[in-house]
Write an enzyme that holds these catalytic residues in place. Structure first.
Site, short mmCIF file in Angstrom:
data_model
loop_
_atom_site.label_atom_id
_atom_site.label_comp_id
_atom_site.label_asym_id
_atom_site.label_seq_id
_atom_site.Cartn_x
_atom_site.Cartn_y
_atom_site.Cartn_z
N THR A 130 -2.43 -14.37 6.10
CA THR A 130 -1.50 -13.45 5.44
C THR A 130 -0.05 -13.85 5.73
O THR A 130 0.83 -13.70 4.90
CB THR A 130 -1.72 -12.01 5.96
N GLU B 6 5.23 -1.88 3.40
CA GLU B 6 3.80 -1.94 3.64
C GLU B 6 3.43 -0.86 4.65
O GLU B 6 4.23 -0.53 5.53
CB GLU B 6 3.41 -3.30 4.21
N GLU B 7 2.20 -0.40 4.55
CA GLU B 7 1.73 0.63 5.47
C GLU B 7 1.69 0.14 6.91
O GLU B 7 1.62 0.93 7.83
CB GLU B 7 0.35 1.14 5.06
N SER B 8 1.74 -1.19 7.08
CA SER B 8 1.65 -1.77 8.42
C SER B 8 3.01 -1.83 9.10
O SER B 8 3.31 -2.79 9.80
CB SER B 8 1.05 -3.17 8.31
N ASP C 38 10.23 -7.84 12.62
CA ASP C 38 10.18 -7.45 11.21
C ASP C 38 9.51 -6.09 10.98
O ASP C 38 9.62 -5.53 9.91
CB ASP C 38 9.54 -8.55 10.33
N ARG C 39 8.79 -5.59 11.99
CA ARG C 39 8.15 -4.27 11.81
C ARG C 39 8.99 -3.17 12.43
O ARG C 39 9.85 -3.44 13.28
CB ARG C 39 6.78 -4.25 12.49
N SER D 71 4.05 -12.72 15.30
CA SER D 71 4.42 -11.34 15.01
C SER D 71 4.08 -10.37 16.14
O SER D 71 4.56 -10.52 17.26
CB SER D 71 3.77 -10.92 13.70
N LYS E 267 10.34 -8.47 5.75
CA LYS E 267 10.54 -7.10 6.17
C LYS E 267 11.48 -7.14 7.37
O LYS E 267 11.62 -8.17 8.02
CB LYS E 267 9.22 -6.43 6.49
#
Ligand code: G1P
Ligand code: ZN
Length: 543
Positions: free
Chosen positions: A18, A363-365, A281-282, A113, A376
């Site tokens: 991904t 995104e939901e993540s 990024d999250r 990540s 992101k």
């Protein structure tokens, strides 16, 4: 300094997932594993002679080793310049910005990540193209094909570059420029947000805690939140990047940020809590007494973006990954703007952003971002939230409730079954896929199935098609179950089950999420037999 062509043999497992190639560090440490992959990337690209390549990573274990290899291979392959973050650090969104800002040909982002780090943890390499975003499937497929036949790589016989020193150095015919990893990114944020309003918010006594999870966002958050925006020292916690993330798991969810969640649920806790992951990024957003699901956060940010100077003209459109809840769709509908549903993974947003068809994606993540970069961006989401709080002069909880009262609430949860035997997981998905056409019209536990398919995406910009992107089972009442296998895990298979139910604006907004979704949880067990087939009594992680 001699140019060397080194013979090598292919590895069969270098298929990008991904988000780049993620493997255990021990896999990456095999002879020529890094070299093969990077050479395969360069072999799949054209026209980079004399051009600039950006390299940076999240500072995890093996970053320092891989980065030196990458610089040598880049020089030997004819890049004109490498821009690298000091200490080898660049958050993923900052790398995206640096690629765009300096008009680089592309970039290598060294990160796994939110996966754990350290010698027993994970490592990863991802190639980003000139727009600053992850390479599209056309390129990642070509890279994988190349890894299967690669028989040599090019490198330079040269000592390590000093990455601690800002400035330029020469290696062969290539210039290496070490840059401050934060400066350009911070300047970009200042163009998007009302920093004066956020400064005033902190001055008025507003308190927050930002957990950098011992990962790359520490220096960024300290410079921007404590430095430029004037939040008190100590607002940023776990702010020093560590190669093993201090033996933590840098995934900003309610499992790994439980302490912060608990603190936010107490009267003594701060007004606002946020966190970001290994590569920055999250994001995780928690207000006093209110956790904001990433799907809701996307909808809320889109609905309120116009309050920030960078988006004051309004947004062109919104895109969300398919498993993300439809909360944002309702905002798009109300604003009369385009809404797109894409497969999981940020790379699918790139074309829509480049074409100016969407401004905000999510995104939901725990991923949210905008057209300011092509990744992101965790800190961006936090700063946009701060901007909104500063302008609306309301708390997070109040803002969320008002949003539901306007648009309705999409109850949403994700259940992950991690490290499942791959054969069992694949068989489970294949079996269900085989039965999809018989499902519509069936009534289970009183709920009628309206549609069942395996999501195929047709990119409206370049016309490409991506099939088998996840099973969707939709019900007559608007509820939905999605089931897919993770493309980022490194051991066995991770099965993700996404559950969603809609309550209208005048409906019930105060239910417990797991209870609200219990009927769907029971239906998917009946349909797919996850617990029966995997032998698990419960998900490994619930978000
Ligand atoms: C996961 C998330 C996905 C995200 C990706 C990279 O991928 O689900 O939304 O884009 O990590 O951060 P997955 O493991 O589900 O393939
Ligand atoms: Zn990340």
């Amino acid at each position: 300094m001699t140019l060397q062509t080194i013979k090598t043999t292919p590895y069969a497992d270098q298929k990008p997932g991904t988000s780049g190639l993620r493997k255990r560090v021990t896999v990456y440490q095999q002879p020529n594993y890094v070299e093969n992959y990077i050479q395969a990337i360069f072999d799949s690209l054209e026209g980079f002679a004399g051009q600039t390549l950006v390299i940076g990573g999240d500072g995890r274990y093996y970053n320092d080793v891989a980065i030196q290899k990458a610089i040598r291979i880049a020089a030997a392959n004819g890049f004109g310049k490498v821009l690298v973050g000091q200490g080898g650090l660049l958050s993923t969104p900052a790398a995206s910005h640096v690629i765009r800002h300096y008009k680089a040909f592309g970039g290598l982002v060294l990160s796994a990540s939110h996966n754990p780090g350290g010698p027993e943890g994970d490592f990863g390499i991802k190639y980003n193209i000139g727009n600053g975003g992850p390479a599209p499937e056309k390129i990642t497929d070509a890279v994988f094909d190349r890894t299967k036949v690669i028989d040599s790589y090019k490198t330079l016989d040269t000592p390590d570059i000093d990455l601690g020193k800002i400035g330029t150095q020469q290696i062969g015919d290539m210039v290496v420029e070490v840059i401050d990893p934060v400066t350009d990114y911070a300047a970009l944020m200042e163009t998007l947000f009302d920093f004066d309003a956020i400064r005033a918010l902190f001055k008025s006594g507003f308190t927050m805690t930002f957990d950098a999870m011992n990962a790359v966002t520490g220096p960024y958050a300290k410079a921007i939140i404590e430095g430029i925006l004037g939040a008190p020292a100590g607002t940023v916690i776990n702010g020093v990047p560590s190669p093993s993330f201090n033996d933590g798991h840098p995934d900003p969810n309610l499992v790994y940020c439980k302490d912060m969640y608990d603190l936010l649920m107490t009267p003594e806790g701060p007004d606002f809590g946020a966190a970001s992951d290994g590569d920055g990024d999250r994001n995780l957003i928690i207000g006093k007494n209110r956790f904001v699901t990433p799907s809701d956060s996307l909808a809320l940010l889109a609905a309120n973006a116009h309050l920030a100077p960078g988006y004051k003209g309004g947004i062109a459109g919104i895109a969300r990954s398919m498993p993300t809840s439809a909360a944002a769709d309702r905002v798009a509908e109300k604003l009369g703007i385009e809404m797109h549903e894409t497969p999981t993974g940020w790379k699918f947003f790139g074309n829509l952003l480049d074409a100016g068809r969407v401004t905000i994606c999510g995104e939901e993540s725990a991923g949210t971002g905008s057209d300011h970069v092509r990744e992101k961006d965790g800190l961006w989401a936090v700063l946009l939230w701060l901007n909104i709080l500063a302008v609306r002069k309301q708390g997070v909880d109040e803002i969320v409730r008002e949003h539901w009262a306007t648009y309705g609430r999409n109850y949403y949860t994700r259940h992950d079954y991690e490290e499942v035997d791959s054969a069992i997981a694949n068989a489970l998905v294949d079996d269900l896929r085989g039965r999809l056409s018989s499902l519509p019209g069936q009534v289970i536990d009183g709920l009628e199935i309206a549609y069942a398919d395996d999501f195929t995406y047709h990119d409206p910009v370049d016309g490409s098609t991506s099939a088998k992107q996840g099973i969707r089972i939709g019900f007559k009442d608007g509820s939905r179950i999605v089931l897919r296998l993770s493309g980022t895990g490194t051991v066995g298979a991770t099965l993700r089950v996404y559950l969603e139910r809609y309550e209208p604006a005048d409906g019930q907004h105060n239910l417990d999420t797991q209870e609200a979704l219990a009927p769907l949880i029971s239906i998917i067990e009946k349909l797919a037999g996850i617990q029966k087939r995997t032998g698990r009594n419960e998900p490994s992680v619930i978000t």
